[in-house]
Enzyme design. Structure first.
Site, mmCIF file in Angstrom:
data_model
loop_
_atom_site.group_PDB
_atom_site.id
_atom_site.type_symbol
_atom_site.label_atom_id
_atom_site.label_comp_id
_atom_site.label_asym_id
_atom_site.label_seq_id
_atom_site.Cartn_x
_atom_site.Cartn_y
_atom_site.Cartn_z
ATOM 1 N N SER A 296 7.418 7.873 65.739
ATOM 2 C CA SER A 296 8.379 8.965 65.671
ATOM 3 C C SER A 296 9.804 8.530 65.973
ATOM 4 C CB SER A 296 7.938 10.098 66.593
ATOM 5 O OG SER A 296 8.577 11.292 66.227
ATOM 6 N N ASP A 307 17.457 -0.068 57.731
ATOM 7 C CA ASP A 307 18.065 0.348 56.459
ATOM 8 C C ASP A 307 19.544 -0.005 56.377
ATOM 9 O OD1 ASP A 307 15.630 1.288 55.695
ATOM 10 O OD2 ASP A 307 16.190 3.401 55.606
ATOM 11 N N LYS A 321 4.413 7.895 61.853
ATOM 12 C CA LYS A 321 4.507 9.347 62.058
ATOM 13 C C LYS A 321 5.861 9.818 61.550
ATOM 14 C CE LYS A 321 4.143 13.139 65.323
ATOM 15 N NZ LYS A 321 5.472 13.716 65.122
#
Length: 549
Positions: A296, A307, A321
């Site tokens: 999470s 990214d 998750k």
């Protein structure tokens, strides 16, 4: 400046107050009213007319649990007994005595005593076996009740009875509950000590986590220049969304997308951006450690830094998750935690591993995630679905079956208790490995530890299966005989990892939690690999597909 919401979930519980229904068609309100009427009628009929008396509260709550079980495991009813868990996860504090418990063998055992709280001040020790809490007997069968029995309003008292094996005695402690503040950062410092690398172990994402990160880095920068950072998110189950964003703020440039969330309605998409200038510039390399227990909010941080090519992600694939929960307060001090959205990393990928709508006749028109390719800022390939995949996979496992069995039976833990009890004033740094290993072997003999390897178990099964084939059976018995002394051989083969476990437990007794972590870092393959990457600019840059750092 783009705004951020304040609350989101991690692996367990997290809070955003959201109410209301999302309409998929004009008759949904009729369907809800009709079925609520049916539910009420069934409930009343059973409560009043079933052949045996029914507990009306437990009966209805069983119905609630059954209804929610048709969705995903994160959509749950939180009863009044568990409501304090919300405060613990979100604010990182609770009313308690400052201990952590776990199973060691078949015993409910104190595995950590926090500095400065009632348990430590009054003499509770790691290794104490809890046999009674608040007047209730404690065993493996009701271990889940220990937390609710020990926690409570600060200023109130709770009696704990423990068995201390080394004394062969039962001790009683009347402890005053206090507001216990759980640290999000369980360890920070320059590691190795004489380097410019900072190691930070972040274990939670409660309300204070971002401030702890900022304060920690600031204090370390005042000691000497910070040249690189290892951010350890292994085993971190997640926490609050705004805190995950704030932590990314410390490392990412201003106005970069950190994460977005999308609910049932496509117009519900929300985007969250970094809003601060980073306290660490791009000249400082970062490696983020993850594993299957990183979930999470941990995945949000790892995904954003990956990214935007701000950090090398190292370890093993994360939990996966990608679901967002909100908590809606209900009456009678209860709450309902509902999955209301999915989250997406800056490149656009949702890393949710399991599709809970698959095979469900309750969930209709689900949004399905595909294993598609996305790209980081520097055009590196990353993939949706199935967690965060590290830029470099480095496994750090326990290899020996013997080591695993010793851990499972709590023998490293018990040996450390025994060693510390007999030599409480020993100089930990002066304890020699060879002497320690030999003493552990003697301890196993005294405890009459019997080790049967997996190979021996399989041969025994083959011998039973060949009862009517004498020649084969005799050959198998001969092979089994040749395995005599396997225990001693495996002790030597896995000596280094056995010593690692012994030293970690002893460090916890002599040096506390921080000492334990420092001891583990010395033999942590993933940390050592991270340090190696950070020390070689060319390799670090190659991972991130950049020419200059």
């Amino acid at each position: 400046m783009k705004k951020k919401l304040l609350w989101i979930p991690g692996l367990v519980l997290f809070v955003v107050i959201v109410t209301g229904f999302y309409s998929r068609s004009g008759d949904i309100y009729f369907e809800i009213a009709k079925n609520l009427d049916l539910l009420g009628r069934v409930y009343k009929e059973i409560s009043f007319n079933y052949v045996d008396e029914v507990d009306p509260e437990k009966f209805l709550r069983a119905g609630i649990q059954g209804m929610l079980s048709s969705l995903d495991p994160y959509t749950i009813f939180i009863d009044e007994k568990k409501i304090e868990d919300i405060d613990l996860i979100t604010n990182g504090k609770y009313g308690g005595v400052g201990i952590s418990i776990g199973l060691r063998g078949e015993e409910v055992t104190v595995v950590e005593v926090m500095d400065g709280y009632a348990a430590q001040r009054q003499g509770i020790q790691i290794g104490d076996i809890i046999i009674e809490a608040g007047g209730s007997a404690i065993s493996v069968d009701n271990i889940d009740d220990v937390s609710s029995l020990v926690k409570g309003e600060p200023g109130t008292t709770v009696e704990l009875k423990v068995l201390r094996y080394e004394l062969m005695d039962t001790l009683s402690f009347n402890l005053i509950r206090e507001e216990v503040i759980v640290k999000n950062i369980t360890y920070s410092g320059f590691f190795p000590e004489n380097s410019g690398n900072v190691y930070i172990k972040l274990s939670n994402f409660s309300r204070a986590a971002s401030d702890e990160i900022k304060k920690t880095i600031k204090e370390l920068k005042e000691q000497k220049p910070v040249k690189s950072i290892v951010l350890d998110l292994r085993g971190n189950p997640g926490g609050l969304l705004d805190i995950a964003i704030d932590i990314c703020d410390k490392f990412l440039a201003r106005d970069l997308l950190v994460v977005s969330t999308r609910g049932r309605d496509v117009s519900s998409e929300k985007k969250y951006y970094s809003v601060e200038e980073p306290i660490i510039g791009n000249e400082v390399g970062i490696v983020v450690l993850i594993n299957g227990g990183s979930a999470s909010a941990s995945e949000i941080v790892a995904g954003a830094l990956q990214d935007h090519d701000r950090a090398v992600i190292l370890g093993t694939k994360s939990f996966g998750k990608g679901l967002v929960q909100t908590i809606t307060p209900l009456s009678y001090n209860t709450s309902l935690k509902i999955t209301t959205a999915k989250y997406y990393t800056p490149s656009g990928r949702c890393i949710q591993m399991i599709d809970y709508s698959e095979g469900s006749d309750v969930i209709i028109n689900p949004t399905l995630e595909k294993e598609q390719k996305f790209f980081t800022d520097n055009k590196r390939e990353v993939y949706a679905k199935g967690g965060i995949t590290p830029d470099t996979t480095v496994e750090f496992n326990i290899n020996g079956e013997l080591t695993k069995e010793l851990l499972a039976k709590g023998l490293f833990f018990k040996f450390a208790n025994n060693y510390f009890f007999n030599s409480p004033d020993a100089d930990y740094s002066g304890i020699k490995d060879e002497k320690l290993f030999n003493e552990f072997a003697e301890y196993l003999s005294e405890e009459e530890f019997k080790y049967t390897s997996q190979t021996e178990i399989e041969i025994d099964n083959l011998i039973k299966g060949a009862a009517d084939k004498e020649e084969i059976r005799d050959e198998l018995i001969k092979i089994k005989g040749e395995l005599k002394g396997l225990f001693e051989k495996e002790m030597q083969i896995y000596k280094s990892e056995i010593l690692r476990e012994i030293r970690a437990e002893l460090a916890a007794r002599y040096l506390g939690l921080e000492g334990r972590i420092e001891e583990q870092l010395n033999s942590d393959l993933q940390v050592q690999t991270a340090l190696d990457i950070l020390s070689k600019i060319e390799i670090y840059n190659k991972f991130l597909n950049v020419a200059v750092r």
